[in-house]
Scaffold this motif. Structure first.
Motif, mmCIF file in Angstrom:
data_model
loop_
_atom_site.group_PDB
_atom_site.id
_atom_site.type_symbol
_atom_site.label_atom_id
_atom_site.label_comp_id
_atom_site.label_asym_id
_atom_site.label_seq_id
_atom_site.Cartn_x
_atom_site.Cartn_y
_atom_site.Cartn_z
ATOM 1 N N MET A 28 47.592 49.492 34.964
ATOM 2 C CA MET A 28 46.912 49.180 33.782
ATOM 3 C C MET A 28 45.750 50.194 33.832
ATOM 4 O O MET A 28 44.691 49.951 33.027
ATOM 5 C CB MET A 28 46.760 47.751 33.670
ATOM 6 N N ASP A 148 48.442 41.444 44.355
ATOM 7 C CA ASP A 148 49.280 40.567 43.377
ATOM 8 C C ASP A 148 50.477 40.009 44.034
ATOM 9 O O ASP A 148 51.354 40.611 43.551
ATOM 10 C CB ASP A 148 49.279 41.288 41.984
ATOM 11 N N ILE A 174 43.739 47.146 49.495
ATOM 12 C CA ILE A 174 43.026 48.344 50.073
ATOM 13 C C ILE A 174 41.598 47.540 49.366
ATOM 14 O O ILE A 174 41.341 46.977 48.411
ATOM 15 C CB ILE A 174 43.020 49.595 49.380
ATOM 16 N N LEU A 182 39.668 45.679 46.270
ATOM 17 C CA LEU A 182 39.681 46.672 45.186
ATOM 18 C C LEU A 182 40.264 46.023 43.858
ATOM 19 O O LEU A 182 41.431 45.621 44.016
ATOM 20 C CB LEU A 182 39.869 48.061 45.419
HETATM 21 P P1 AMP Z 1 46.933 46.813 38.103
HETATM 22 O O1 AMP Z 1 46.322 48.219 37.367
HETATM 23 O O2 AMP Z 1 45.904 46.007 38.167
HETATM 24 O O3 AMP Z 1 47.928 46.152 37.240
HETATM 25 O O4 AMP Z 1 47.828 47.260 39.268
HETATM 26 C C1 AMP Z 1 48.620 48.362 39.331
HETATM 27 C C2 AMP Z 1 49.344 48.078 40.999
HETATM 28 O O5 AMP Z 1 48.228 48.358 41.622
HETATM 29 C C3 AMP Z 1 49.783 46.474 41.026
HETATM 30 O O6 AMP Z 1 51.093 46.934 42.002
HETATM 31 C C4 AMP Z 1 48.527 46.238 42.044
HETATM 32 O O7 AMP Z 1 49.150 45.058 42.979
HETATM 33 C C5 AMP Z 1 48.188 47.294 42.853
HETATM 34 N N1 AMP Z 1 46.950 47.192 43.245
HETATM 35 C C6 AMP Z 1 45.656 46.795 42.666
HETATM 36 N N2 AMP Z 1 44.629 46.746 43.286
HETATM 37 C C7 AMP Z 1 45.070 47.100 44.508
HETATM 38 C C8 AMP Z 1 44.533 46.939 45.906
HETATM 39 N N3 AMP Z 1 43.296 46.727 45.992
HETATM 40 N N4 AMP Z 1 45.121 47.650 46.976
HETATM 41 C C9 AMP Z 1 46.505 48.029 46.786
HETATM 42 N N5 AMP Z 1 47.246 47.744 45.480
HETATM 43 C C10 AMP Z 1 46.457 47.267 44.437
#
Ligand code: AMP
Length: 252
Positions: A28, A148, A174, A182
């Motif tokens: 996103m 997630d 991470i 994060l």
């Molecule tokens: P999002 O943009 O939040 O929908 O996340 C996109 C993808 O990145 C999803 O598969 C999340 O689980 C992954 N993601 C978000 N934050 C982290 C993190 N801190 N470490 C690893 N993967 C992450």
């Protein structure tokens, strides 16, 4: 990096990628080192890496959260270019929902607990957009963060159930140097809230039982949605100010 914003352009572009292995990272946006670690893994394992950025309106059960979701496309493009990602697919909401969300993917068990209980409709929206994206991208592998965790389990379940051919790869969370996972939502915390937020993962990891973790979090000023042990992990969701944070750690 090729940037594509129209679904039809994407479909034409995708046709030219035959005979190459494709890795896909749906996001996103508001990219951080967590997202970039998924990109790095995909770069390593595939010929072509594709990232999508789409703030999916149907998975937000809270309009305030959707309105305030950080959107930083220019900076995201800079990071993706630097990481040598091959394609960015950043479609408009209208083109992804030409059916006005009249077709939805619904899971009836796992999606009802934890996040599903606290964010009604969230997982229907998430599964629906992930299915659309997986069909558009037709990747060999798609990378999802353990951050997630329930989402990861649901995506794996959908892929198995609907016989989709993309392999789902789980990637570890991470964190910053103090253990805070994060998250794009961290950018909405002020300095003091960030310091407080760092206690969240430490408490998840601690040997305190769930009730005592909840009590400690409340003392620190968090509102607690849940702290639960499941799937050999301890998972939690908390609210600090008006920002909702989730995390989970290995926990046996
Ligand atoms: P999002 O943009 O939040 O929908 O996340 C996109 C993808 O990145 C999803 O598969 C999340 O689980 C992954 N993601 C978000 N934050 C982290 C993190 N801190 N470490 C690893 N993967 C992450």
């Amino acid at each position: 990096m090729n940037i594509v914003t129209e679904v039809n352009d994407w479909i034409s572009m995708r046709k030219k990628m035959a005979n190459q292995t494709i890795g896909f990272i749906p996001t996103m946006g508001n990219l951080h080192a967590g997202h970039m670690s998924l990109c790095e893994r995909s770069k390593y394992e595939n010929d072509v890496t594709i990232v999508s950025i789409f703030v999916n309106p149907t998975q937000f059960n809270n309009q305030h959260d959707l309105m305030h979701y950080p959107r930083t496309l220019e900076n995201d493009i800079e990071q993706l270019t630097k990481a040598k990602v091959d394609y960015l697919f950043a479609p408009h909401a209208e083109s992804m929902y030409q059916d006005h969300y009249e077709i939805q993917v619904m899971e009836t068990e796992l999606s009802k607990v934890l996040e599903g209980e606290h964010r009604p409709g969230h997982f229907n929206g998430m599964l629906t957009i992930v299915l659309k994206l997986l069909n558009l991208v037709r990747a060999n592998k798609a990378y999802f963060g353990e951050k997630d965790y329930q989402q990861l389990l649901l995506v794996k379940k959908m892929v198995a159930s609907l016989f989709l051919s993309t392999e789902i790869i789980a990637c570890e969370t991470i964190r910053n140097e103090n253990g805070l996972a994060l998250s794009s939502r961290n950018s909405r915390l002020d300095k003091e809230q960030l310091d407080t937020a760092e206690h969240f993962s430490a408490l998840l990891r601690s040997h305190l039982n769930d009730e005592n973790v909840i009590a400690e979090l409340i003392k620190l000023g968090f509102k607690v949605d849940y702290i639960v042990q499941k799937w050999q992990r301890r998972l939690g969701a908390v609210v600090l100010g008006d920002v909702r944070l989730i995390d989970n750690v290995n926990y046996n």
